[in-house]
Design a protein around this motif. Sequence first.
Motif, mmCIF file in Angstrom:
data_model
loop_
_atom_site.group_PDB
_atom_site.id
_atom_site.type_symbol
_atom_site.label_atom_id
_atom_site.label_comp_id
_atom_site.label_asym_id
_atom_site.label_seq_id
_atom_site.Cartn_x
_atom_site.Cartn_y
_atom_site.Cartn_z
ATOM 1 N N SER A 235 -7.162 -2.700 -0.200
ATOM 2 C CA SER A 235 -6.510 -2.078 -1.341
ATOM 3 C C SER A 235 -5.251 -1.333 -0.904
ATOM 4 O O SER A 235 -5.255 -0.629 0.116
ATOM 5 N N ASN A 236 -4.176 -1.484 -1.664
ATOM 6 C CA ASN A 236 -2.942 -0.751 -1.389
ATOM 7 C C ASN A 236 -2.961 0.659 -1.968
ATOM 8 O O ASN A 236 -1.950 1.373 -1.895
ATOM 9 N N ASN A 237 -4.096 1.077 -2.522
ATOM 10 C CA ASN A 237 -4.202 2.405 -3.126
ATOM 11 C C ASN A 237 -4.541 3.492 -2.117
ATOM 12 O O ASN A 237 -4.603 4.665 -2.472
ATOM 13 N N SER A 238 -4.786 3.100 -0.867
ATOM 14 C CA SER A 238 -5.085 4.096 0.169
ATOM 15 C C SER A 238 -4.206 3.854 1.389
ATOM 16 O O SER A 238 -3.738 2.730 1.625
ATOM 17 N N ARG A 242 -3.211 0.217 3.126
ATOM 18 C CA ARG A 242 -1.824 -0.212 3.325
ATOM 19 C C ARG A 242 -1.544 -0.514 4.794
ATOM 20 O O ARG A 242 -0.811 -1.442 5.125
#
Length: 268
Positions: A235-238, A242
Amino acid sequence: MEKSSWQFSGNIFQCDISHDVEGFGKFKLTASPGDELIISLQADWLKLQNQSSEIVIESSTWQQQRNKPFAMSELNWQGHFAHTSRNSAAFLEALEQGLTWQVNIDPNSNVKYQVRSTPVATRSVVKQFRLCKQDLLPKPFSYVRRVDLHFHSNSSRLENHFESDLVAIARYIEADANITEVLIDGHADATGERLVNLQLSKERAFEIQSRLVELGVPANMIQVRNHGSRNPVASNNSAQGRELNRRVMVRLVKGNTLAAVQSHKVVR
């Protein structure tokens, strides 16, 4: 006595010394790229499952006996094959000193077996084994077949600690004529604009290609692709996700042996 001696065989992929035990099977000590030494005992007729047997280093029959073994470990059985890596370096040292390996096997309460090696002409064999071990490839194919190299944000510069992975990849390609293609895929995280990430993933991929060519990998074996922020693995949300997405994936492709040998003859 010659039939009781230890035998050496090896190359850059694996080093072995083995010893036939008449009437039982074979002892073996194996060194493989990136792994610990493995002691094994293969039985011709005995078959055990999920049991263990003590293996110890003892004085040879012509040497002064000691009250306690020099070292010990435990072999784990799976069928006809038992092995361990614990304390294996001590068993190699014991062979060099002319000591005996002894395995105590207790398959049940009514039967016990004692299997002993004969340390005949071991010093020269151990020397060959040590020299072979020094020349082993840094990593096995199971490691270099797919390697992910990670980058800092907005950077296409490879971090120094990944250099050893590239060296291992290049060494393996040089050694194995079955490798026919090297696939390099560049990726970025989702931070920033899409076109910027696409260019950044391209720069990362070409950085790895350039370094592999410098290490001797033929350029015509390499296929480079870049994907930007597509195909994330996390996930790119953390921040952690990333970091995993900022990567270049290097994969080695094996072909058939004849075609691979002919291909290597052309590019070298």
